[in-house]
Design a protein around this motif. Sequence first.
Motif, PDB file in Angstrom:
ATOM      1  N   ALA A   1       0.836  -1.207   0.000  1.00 40.96           N
ATOM      2  CA  ALA A   1       0.000   0.000   0.000  1.00 40.96           C
ATOM      3  C   ALA A   1       0.870   1.256   0.000  1.00 40.96           C
ATOM      4  O   ALA A   1       0.648   2.179  -0.792  1.00 40.96           O
ATOM      5  N   TYR A   2       1.861   1.307   0.882  1.00 40.55           N
ATOM      6  CA  TYR A   2       2.755   2.480   0.929  1.00 40.55           C
ATOM      7  C   TYR A   2       3.473   2.636  -0.408  1.00 40.55           C
ATOM      8  O   TYR A   2       3.645   3.738  -0.917  1.00 40.55           O
ATOM      9  N   LYS A   3       3.902   1.506  -0.964  1.00 43.69           N
ATOM     10  CA  LYS A   3       4.624   1.548  -2.230  1.00 43.69           C
ATOM     11  C   LYS A   3       3.744   2.082  -3.351  1.00 43.69           C
ATOM     12  O   LYS A   3       4.210   2.805  -4.223  1.00 43.69           O
ATOM     13  N   GLY A   4       2.454   1.727  -3.296  1.00 42.77           N
ATOM     14  CA  GLY A   4       1.533   2.207  -4.315  1.00 42.77           C
ATOM     15  C   GLY A   4       1.275   3.704  -4.213  1.00 42.77           C
ATOM     16  O   GLY A   4       1.053   4.384  -5.219  1.00 42.77           O
ATOM     17  N   GLN A   5       1.322   4.223  -2.989  1.00 40.96           N
ATOM     18  CA  GLN A   5       0.951   5.631  -2.779  1.00 40.96           C
ATOM     19  C   GLN A   5       2.135   6.592  -2.781  1.00 40.96           C
ATOM     20  O   GLN A   5       1.975   7.764  -3.127  1.00 40.96           O
ATOM     21  N   ALA A   6       3.323   6.122  -2.379  1.00 40.07           N
ATOM     22  CA  ALA A   6       4.466   7.035  -2.210  1.00 40.07           C
ATOM     23  C   ALA A   6       4.715   7.925  -3.435  1.00 40.07           C
ATOM     24  O   ALA A   6       4.864   9.147  -3.295  1.00 40.07           O
ATOM     25  N   PRO A   7       4.722   7.346  -4.646  1.00 38.51           N
ATOM     26  CA  PRO A   7       5.008   8.226  -5.800  1.00 38.51           C
ATOM     27  C   PRO A   7       3.906   9.246  -6.068  1.00 38.51           C
ATOM     28  O   PRO A   7       4.114  10.173  -6.854  1.00 38.51           O
ATOM     29  N   LYS A   8       2.757   9.092  -5.418  1.00 40.10           N
ATOM     30  CA  LYS A   8       1.658  10.033  -5.651  1.00 40.10           C
ATOM     31  C   LYS A   8       1.683  11.216  -4.683  1.00 40.10           C
ATOM     32  O   LYS A   8       0.895  12.153  -4.813  1.00 40.10           O
ATOM     33  N   LEU A   9       2.544  11.148  -3.679  1.00 37.88           N
ATOM     34  CA  LEU A   9       2.602  12.243  -2.704  1.00 37.88           C
ATOM     35  C   LEU A   9       3.220  13.487  -3.334  1.00 37.88           C
ATOM     36  O   LEU A   9       4.184  13.390  -4.095  1.00 37.88           O
ATOM     37  N   ARG A  10       2.685  14.650  -3.007  1.00 39.97           N
ATOM     38  CA  ARG A  10       3.203  15.898  -3.585  1.00 39.97           C
ATOM     39  C   ARG A  10       4.301  16.499  -2.713  1.00 39.97           C
ATOM     40  O   ARG A  10       5.266  17.045  -3.210  1.00 39.97           O
ATOM     41  N   SER A  11       4.124  16.436  -1.398  1.00 40.88           N
ATOM     42  CA  SER A  11       5.074  17.071  -0.479  1.00 40.88           C
ATOM     43  C   SER A  11       6.316  16.205  -0.296  1.00 40.88           C
ATOM     44  O   SER A  11       6.222  15.027   0.045  1.00 40.88           O
ATOM     45  N   SER A  12       7.486  16.799  -0.515  1.00 36.35           N
ATOM     46  CA  SER A  12       8.741  16.057  -0.315  1.00 36.35           C
ATOM     47  C   SER A  12       8.921  15.632   1.131  1.00 36.35           C
ATOM     48  O   SER A  12       9.446  14.554   1.408  1.00 36.35           O
ATOM     49  N   ALA A  13       8.476  16.483   2.044  1.00 39.14           N
ATOM     50  CA  ALA A  13       8.629  16.169   3.466  1.00 39.14           C
ATOM     51  C   ALA A  13       7.771  14.957   3.831  1.00 39.14           C
ATOM     52  O   ALA A  13       8.211  14.058   4.562  1.00 39.14           O
ATOM     53  N   VAL A  14       6.550  14.950   3.328  1.00 42.25           N
ATOM     54  CA  VAL A  14       5.664  13.819   3.615  1.00 42.25           C
ATOM     55  C   VAL A  14       6.210  12.555   2.953  1.00 42.25           C
ATOM     56  O   VAL A  14       6.195  11.473   3.537  1.00 42.25           O
ATOM     57  N   LEU A  15       6.731  12.708   1.742  1.00 38.48           N
ATOM     58  CA  LEU A  15       7.318  11.561   1.044  1.00 38.48           C
ATOM     59  C   LEU A  15       8.483  10.978   1.855  1.00 38.48           C
ATOM     60  O   LEU A  15       8.590   9.765   2.022  1.00 38.48           O
ATOM     61  N   ALA A  16       9.335  11.862   2.361  1.00 42.91           N
ATOM     62  CA  ALA A  16      10.484  11.388   3.137  1.00 42.91           C
ATOM     63  C   ALA A  16      10.033  10.580   4.351  1.00 42.91           C
ATOM     64  O   ALA A  16      10.618   9.545   4.675  1.00 42.91           O
ATOM     65  N   ALA A  17       8.973  11.043   5.013  1.00 44.58           N
ATOM     66  CA  ALA A  17       8.448  10.311   6.162  1.00 44.58           C
ATOM     67  C   ALA A  17       7.826   8.987   5.718  1.00 44.58           C
ATOM     68  O   ALA A  17       8.039   7.943   6.343  1.00 44.58           O
ATOM     69  N   ALA A  18       7.086   9.040   4.625  1.00 43.28           N
ATOM     70  CA  ALA A  18       6.381   7.838   4.154  1.00 43.28           C
ATOM     71  C   ALA A  18       7.351   6.733   3.755  1.00 43.28           C
ATOM     72  O   ALA A  18       7.118   5.560   4.061  1.00 43.28           O
ATOM     73  N   VAL A  19       8.461   7.088   3.092  1.00 40.11           N
ATOM     74  CA  VAL A  19       9.400   6.033   2.688  1.00 40.11           C
ATOM     75  C   VAL A  19      10.103   5.441   3.919  1.00 40.11           C
ATOM     76  O   VAL A  19      10.428   4.259   3.937  1.00 40.11           O
ATOM     77  N   GLY A  20      10.304   6.284   4.937  1.00 37.85           N
ATOM     78  CA  GLY A  20      10.911   5.785   6.173  1.00 37.85           C
ATOM     79  C   GLY A  20      10.003   4.828   6.925  1.00 37.85           C
ATOM     80  O   GLY A  20      10.475   3.957   7.655  1.00 37.85           O
ATOM     81  N   ILE A  21       8.703   4.984   6.750  1.00 37.01           N
ATOM     82  CA  ILE A  21       7.737   4.053   7.349  1.00 37.01           C
ATOM     83  C   ILE A  21       7.577   2.823   6.456  1.00 37.01           C
ATOM     84  O   ILE A  21       7.506   1.692   6.939  1.00 37.01           O
ATOM     85  N   HIS A  22       7.548   3.050   5.160  1.00 40.11           N
ATOM     86  CA  HIS A  22       7.421   1.949   4.193  1.00 40.11           C
ATOM     87  C   HIS A  22       8.469   0.860   4.443  1.00 40.11           C
ATOM     88  O   HIS A  22       8.140  -0.328   4.521  1.00 40.11           O
ATOM     89  N   SER A  23       9.724   1.260   4.627  1.00 39.52           N
ATOM     90  CA  SER A  23      10.760   0.246   4.809  1.00 39.52           C
ATOM     91  C   SER A  23      10.663  -0.433   6.180  1.00 39.52           C
ATOM     92  O   SER A  23      11.051  -1.593   6.324  1.00 39.52           O
ATOM     93  N   VAL A  24      10.122   0.289   7.158  1.00 34.56           N
ATOM     94  CA  VAL A  24       9.905  -0.343   8.462  1.00 34.56           C
ATOM     95  C   VAL A  24       8.810  -1.413   8.355  1.00 34.56           C
ATOM     96  O   VAL A  24       8.930  -2.502   8.929  1.00 34.56           O
ATOM     97  N   GLU A  25       7.767  -1.119   7.599  1.00 34.74           N
ATOM     98  CA  GLU A  25       6.719  -2.132   7.396  1.00 34.74           C
ATOM     99  C   GLU A  25       7.302  -3.372   6.713  1.00 34.74           C
ATOM    100  O   GLU A  25       6.909  -4.500   6.993  1.00 34.74           O
ATOM    101  N   ALA A  26       8.255  -3.148   5.814  1.00 34.55           N
ATOM    102  CA  ALA A  26       8.903  -4.285   5.145  1.00 34.55           C
ATOM    103  C   ALA A  26       9.727  -5.103   6.137  1.00 34.55           C
ATOM    104  O   ALA A  26       9.762  -6.340   6.073  1.00 34.55           O
TER     105      ALA A  26
END
Lengths: 205, 232
Positions: B153-178
């Motif tokens: 789910a995170y992987k599907g949504q990350a490229p759709k985020l507009r804010s770089s700051a939010v993206l940075a947080a999201a990828v840091g959570i995405h890899s933790v979920e992995a």
Amino acid sequence: MAPTAASTTNSDGRRSRLALIVTGGVGLAAASPFLRPLLGMGTADAASKSQDLRILQLVLQLEYTQVALYEQALKEASLNGQLRDFARTALKHERQHLAAVKQALGSKAGPKPRFEFGSKTKNAEAFRQTAIKLEDIAVAGYNGQAANLTKPTLAVAAEIVSVEARHAAWVRAIAGEVAAPDPVDKPMTASEVSAALNEIGLRTS
Amino acid sequence: MDEQRDFARFLHAVDVDGAIAEASHQRQLALSRRGLLAAAAAGAGALVLGRSEARAASGLSANDVGILNYALVLEYLQASFYTEAERSGALSGKTAQAATVVGATERAHVKAFQKLLGSKAVKRPLFDFQGVTEAQQAFLKTAVAFEDLAVAAYKGQAPKLRSSAVLAAAVGIHSVEARHAAWMRELFGVTPAVNAFDKPATKQNINRIVASTHFIVAHPKMKARSKPQYTG
């Protein structure tokens, strides 16, 4: 950036997708003659295909280091049981990552580095500790570049980074360690990644 | 629809002794095919717009707020699941330790998203995990499914985020979920990393899968169960 029929019928669809995204078909590599030194790469730059290529040079070093570590440890570290299964599987994955990144970079791909792992590949526990470090560096390295990549390249990088994160957790769990110690993975900058890879054993000169 | 086939296969592979399928049959007050966010809103009453902390989400685009709320519902689902499993007392050994660590992390993710979204955060839905938190194997199997879903789910949504700051947080959570996914897989005895490339999943596919579990309910259960239920 319309993919050609020929390039999408590659036996490995993933590889050709990354290559197409980054090179945009023909000629992009030639269009970026001013490759800035990797370590000077700023984070405030707007994402662009040429910047994707610079970032992929860093990713190339990461993947080369991972392939080399697993290859050498499988030869030298007398691995067995779960740790050997892990190393074999991770090596298989890292080879696919490396192939994808090399193909994306094409003729721009930097040369294969040398490695001096020293004692890190000489016994199972030293290897396991090094694998944890290296997989964590990979996760932090990919995450650190996420906002700098164009969206199509980010989508492919995201498919790789979670596999590196799985490796990191797997090799911790094998020894009964807490496999996911932090609530959020901290990113590393390009220069931090390069320094960390050198510490592991990557030699570029 | 390769993606749908992949997910059907994935669920089948994960659902080794049928706990998720069983749970689907035990549905009560099910939300059938409604979207995840719609389900969350129904379970919570409504979005809590403008109640407090109107400031936090002010800098975010509507696009990013939508994605963050979607992530928040997935985090609610996971946090509640681990909390309930911990409290059930059914887990032991390394699994109990992992549930404690991962549960704390998922609760931290919930708090982070709530803070980021402020008054725009969706409320926590009501959950009924239908017994899967009360037996170690059922817990592990569900945990594997949830974590693999979260990664996709995170992987599907990350490229759709507009804010770089939010993206940075999201990828840091995405890899933790992995990391969580690999950990739960190792504990469950299945390969922690199956493929060299992890596939993303669309919101529609995630919604369909979550809806099929009937873990999100519209109303609290009326009848007392053999063990107390928790939603924290």
